[in-house]
Design an enzyme around this catalytic site. Structure first.
Site, mmCIF file in Angstrom:
data_model
loop_
_atom_site.group_PDB
_atom_site.id
_atom_site.type_symbol
_atom_site.label_atom_id
_atom_site.label_comp_id
_atom_site.label_asym_id
_atom_site.label_seq_id
_atom_site.Cartn_x
_atom_site.Cartn_y
_atom_site.Cartn_z
ATOM 1 N N CYS A 2 84.194 -6.308 -19.593
ATOM 2 C CA CYS A 2 84.918 -7.443 -19.031
ATOM 3 C C CYS A 2 85.394 -8.316 -20.191
ATOM 4 O O CYS A 2 84.781 -8.351 -21.240
ATOM 5 C CB CYS A 2 84.094 -8.320 -18.092
ATOM 6 N N ARG A 27 88.340 -3.981 -22.811
ATOM 7 C CA ARG A 27 86.943 -4.220 -22.426
ATOM 8 C C ARG A 27 86.703 -3.974 -20.939
ATOM 9 O O ARG A 27 85.571 -4.026 -20.462
ATOM 10 C CB ARG A 27 86.551 -5.658 -22.759
ATOM 11 N N TRP A 76 85.551 -5.070 -15.473
ATOM 12 C CA TRP A 76 85.009 -3.714 -15.406
ATOM 13 C C TRP A 76 83.916 -3.790 -14.342
ATOM 14 O O TRP A 76 82.883 -4.428 -14.545
ATOM 15 C CB TRP A 76 84.428 -3.295 -16.757
ATOM 16 N N ASN A 102 81.061 -12.544 -17.523
ATOM 17 C CA ASN A 102 80.847 -11.226 -18.111
ATOM 18 C C ASN A 102 79.339 -11.005 -18.146
ATOM 19 O O ASN A 102 78.614 -11.885 -18.589
ATOM 20 C CB ASN A 102 81.434 -11.262 -19.538
ATOM 21 N N GLY A 103 78.868 -9.880 -17.654
ATOM 22 C CA GLY A 103 77.417 -9.627 -17.665
ATOM 23 C C GLY A 103 76.924 -9.298 -16.272
ATOM 24 O O GLY A 103 77.713 -8.970 -15.383
ATOM 25 N N GLU A 483 80.047 15.312 -29.929
ATOM 26 C CA GLU A 483 81.116 14.312 -30.078
ATOM 27 C C GLU A 483 82.454 14.877 -29.568
ATOM 28 O O GLU A 483 83.211 14.180 -28.892
ATOM 29 C CB GLU A 483 81.203 13.881 -31.547
ATOM 30 N N LYS A 487 84.569 13.280 -26.502
ATOM 31 C CA LYS A 487 85.969 12.839 -26.634
ATOM 32 C C LYS A 487 86.832 13.499 -25.568
ATOM 33 O O LYS A 487 87.627 12.843 -24.918
ATOM 34 C CB LYS A 487 86.554 13.192 -28.006
ATOM 35 N N GLU A 490 85.953 12.170 -21.904
ATOM 36 C CA GLU A 490 86.272 10.769 -21.599
ATOM 37 C C GLU A 490 87.780 10.512 -21.604
ATOM 38 O O GLU A 490 88.273 9.622 -20.920
ATOM 39 C CB GLU A 490 85.560 9.801 -22.549
ATOM 40 N N HIS A 506 70.779 31.025 -24.492
ATOM 41 C CA HIS A 506 69.621 30.646 -23.672
ATOM 42 C C HIS A 506 70.031 30.107 -22.302
ATOM 43 O O HIS A 506 69.239 29.471 -21.616
ATOM 44 C CB HIS A 506 68.770 29.618 -24.423
ATOM 45 N N LYS A 605 85.482 -0.737 -23.411
ATOM 46 C CA LYS A 605 84.942 -0.852 -24.764
ATOM 47 C C LYS A 605 83.821 -1.860 -24.685
ATOM 48 O O LYS A 605 83.848 -2.743 -23.847
ATOM 49 C CB LYS A 605 86.069 -1.373 -25.659
HETATM 50 C C1 F6R Z 1 82.990 7.002 -26.933
HETATM 51 C C2 F6R Z 1 82.597 5.622 -27.149
HETATM 52 C C3 F6R Z 1 81.271 5.183 -26.674
HETATM 53 C C4 F6R Z 1 80.621 4.201 -27.673
HETATM 54 C C5 F6R Z 1 79.313 3.649 -27.097
HETATM 55 C C6 F6R Z 1 78.614 2.757 -28.086
HETATM 56 O O1 F6R Z 1 84.245 7.281 -27.479
HETATM 57 O O2 F6R Z 1 83.345 4.846 -27.688
HETATM 58 O O3 F6R Z 1 80.442 6.261 -26.420
HETATM 59 O O4 F6R Z 1 80.397 4.879 -28.864
HETATM 60 O O5 F6R Z 1 79.583 2.943 -25.930
HETATM 61 O O6 F6R Z 1 79.389 1.661 -28.435
HETATM 62 P P1 F6R Z 1 79.058 0.783 -29.691
HETATM 63 O O7 F6R Z 1 79.264 1.622 -30.902
HETATM 64 O O8 F6R Z 1 80.029 -0.356 -29.626
HETATM 65 O O9 F6R Z 1 77.631 0.337 -29.569
#
Ligand code: F6R
Length: 610
Positions: A2, A27, A76, A102-103, A483, A487, A490, A506, A605
């Site tokens: 948010c 966010r 969000w 936010n929260g 990773e 990617k 998501e 396995h 984010k």
């Molecule tokens: C994936 C991604 C998330 C963040 C995770 C941690 O592309 O961006 O998996 O890596 O939410 O976020 P931070 O690094 O901000 O603690």
């Protein structure tokens, strides 16, 4: 998670609020709203969807949003689906108090019942609306007193901006466990959950601490501590290049950030490599340098991509610094009973420095009295301030929701930490020098991989309709399998899983057929032959295989459907190179599937809720 913004000043609030929302949109982006006070009444507009929907609604409704005071929010969803009713700002029954939050308010159900008994009528399913009604219940003639009374009853995490129609030139804000800062401009003050919403207007920032309340009006601002005494706080100057928060000609922030990596790696290591001594200098660890000599175990905590970077760090630190390492999901660490002693350090990795789970893990570690460290990108963020000592990434703001440049900078910092701790222990000058030298070569090598962008796009064109994908790697590149899969899923919503290559037989290999492709990270390293055998196993089951291989490895073409080459490097540093094709591949898979690359669905984010 948010985004919140509040404005008070001599200019019209709306343009600043909307600009701020666009910058905060990463966010959270399922609904948004603004509330502007024109001196008499507070007028609101809300919309479901991204900020562009709010823009359209504002033009359509043609309401008079001309005031100089206002608050806004991009959401969000946590409590209640994305809808107009659930969009912020929220108000009490009299529609005089409006707030954005936010929260998460953990005891909202209990408070809601209590307030309903007192006659309050709720319009949304959110936890936030409870705060508005609670403040209304406590309001006599002073918003600050009503807010203070209400805060005593709230459990959970919050960043709140609130205003009242009867106090038309005042905004109050408070935070607990959720970021909030105050930007001091020229005859204007902006409160926001993220510096990116403020930086266009001012570089003078005051960071709020938990339980501090800020009261802003046209005359200026006052901050009160948790005992409600007025306090003075340091005004910090933030240094963000404004270009860093623009797309600079790239179609998406993600592509821009992928292409920034030669520079961000350079920035992350700048001034830290001491080639002549085969050492690295980490100013942020100086205060705990001697304590670090005693450390014989490190627990790395992080989430998502940061967790994956931690896994690479585990291989590095164990092999070169001889320190046993465990990597834990922060969300799990905080609820288990970790066995910690005085020689254990807990290291948090976080791009945003605000991730609720990582922050809670660090708080838990501090509670147990162990040394806490951080690898944090966002300067001045909550985790950065919470840890005993740390290393900043200096990778610049990462706007794309999917993390790319933060990952490579986290891994490079882990490499620096490995040399730092290794040289305190048994690592020889020669080994230290070799690593440091190779670190300096990485930006050029990344540039070479980036030149293959078009080839990688062509590969994505062959696979973008796939329903499933496996990512496979071993040793240092095992975390890259996770990773790569993260990617892809998501960004493109294609089901993808990452496995250590040796694990396929396995169980997971049962899924492989001609429609289930795999991407192998298979550089010429100490596990190359093992990986080759695993590729053969997939090929014998008609699975299509893309490989990321070392330049010059011609043989691998015989067992791969497509090959992406990366330059040779030290084994421990290959993940920094090998991840670039994975990022570009996922990017183009998402573009070809018409996904919203910078803002994938359901994500945000900076995950500031549990
Ligand atoms: C994936 C991604 C998330 C963040 C995770 C941690 O592309 O961006 O998996 O890596 O939410 O976020 P931070 O690094 O901000 O603690």
């Amino acid at each position: 998670m948010c985004g919140i913004i509040g404005y008070i000043g001599q200019n019209k609030a709306l343009p600043v609020l909307l600009d701020g929302l666009r910058r905060l949109e990463y966010r959270g982006y399922d609904s948004a709203g603004v509330a502007v006070c024109d001196g008499q009444e507070i007028i609101t507009v809300k919309a479901v969807g991204k900020i562009v929907e709010l823009d359209k609604k504002i033009s359509l409704e043609n309401k008079s949003l001309q005031g100089n005071v206002g608050i806004a929010h991009t959401r969000w969803a946590t409590h209640g689906k994305p809808s107009l009713e659930n969009a912020h700002p929220h108000c009490g029954c009299k529609q005089e108090i409006w707030l954005a939050h936010n929260g998460i308010i953990e005891n909202y159900a209990e408070l809601k019942k209590l307030l309903e008994k007192k006659g309050h009528k709720f319009l949304s399913e959110t936890d936030t609306e409870v705060i508005a009604h609670l403040i209304e219940e406590n309001y006599k003639d002073d918003l600050k007193i009503a807010l203070q009374k209400s805060l005593k009853l709230l459990k959970g995490a919050y960043g709140i901006v609130v205003m009242h129609a009867k106090e038309p030139d005042t905004i109050l804000a408070v935070k607990k466990g959720s970021p909030l800062l105050v930007g001091l401009g020229d005859k204007e003050t902006i409160i926001a959950s993220d510096v990116s919403a403020i930086i266009r207007y001012t570089d003078k920032i005051v960071y709020l601490e938990d339980n501090e309340i800020v009261k802003v009006n046209k005359a200026g601002f006052k901050i009160f501590n948790s005992d409600y005494e007025e306090i003075s706080k340091e005004i910090k100057k933030v240094e963000i290049d404004k270009n860093e928060i623009e797309k600079s000609g790239f179609p998406h922030f993600m592509l821009k950030e992928i292409f920034e990596q030669p520079k961000t790696i350079t920035d992350s290591v700048r001034g830290r490599l001491v080639l002549s001594e085969g050492k690295v200098k980490l100013g942020g660890l100086e205060s705990v340098q001697e304590k670090l000599r005693e450390i014989n175990r490190i627990i790395i905590v992080g989430c998502g991509t940061a967790y994956n970077a931690g896994l690479v760090g585990e291989y590095m630190l164990e092999e070169y610094a001889n320190i046993p390492v465990e990597v834990e999901y922060a969300s799990e660490f905080r609820y288990r009973k970790p066995i910690l002693d005085k020689n254990t350090a807990v290291l948090a990795i976080s791009q945003s420095g605000e991730t609720a789970d990582t922050l809670a893990a660090i708080k838990e570690a501090k509670e147990k009295g162990v040394l806490t460290l951080g690898i944090i990108n966002s300067v001045g963020s909550t985790i950065a301030r919470e840890v005993d000592a740390g290393i900043y990434n200096h990778a610049g703001p990462e706007i794309s929701v999917a993390s790319t440049k933060a990952f490579t900078s986290q891994v490079i910092i882990l490499a620096l930490l490995t040399v730092f701790l290794g040289r305190q222990r048994q690592m020889s000058f020669i080994t230290g020098k070799r690593i440091v030298e190779e670190i300096e070569n990485l930006p050029n090598k990344i540039n070479k991989i980036l030149k293959q962008e078009k080839d990688i796009k062509k590969i994505a064109k062959k696979y973008y309709k796939s329903k499933n994908f496996a990512f496979l790697g071993r040793k240092y590149n095992e975390p890259l399998a996770f990773e790569g899969a993260l990617k892809l899923k998501e960004l493109s919503y294609i089901h993808a899983e990452g496995f250590p290559s040796g694990e396929m037989k396995h169980g997971p290999i049962a899924m492989i057929d001609k429609n289930f492709p795999s991407l192998f990270i298979c550089p010429q390293d100490s596990v190359y032959e093992k990986n080759i055998s695993n590729i053969e196993e997939i090929k014998s089951r008609s699975g299509k295989v893309i490989t990321t291989a070392t330049v010059g490895d011609e043989n691998i073409k015989n067992i791969s459907d497509q090959v992406i080459y990366i330059p040779k490097s030290l084994e421990m540093l290959t993940p920094i190179l090998a991840v670039i094709p994975l990022q570009l591949f996922s990017y183009y898979m998402a573009v070809l599937n018409n996904r919203d690359v910078d803002k994938p669905r359901n994500l945000a984010k900076s995950v500031t809720v549990e």
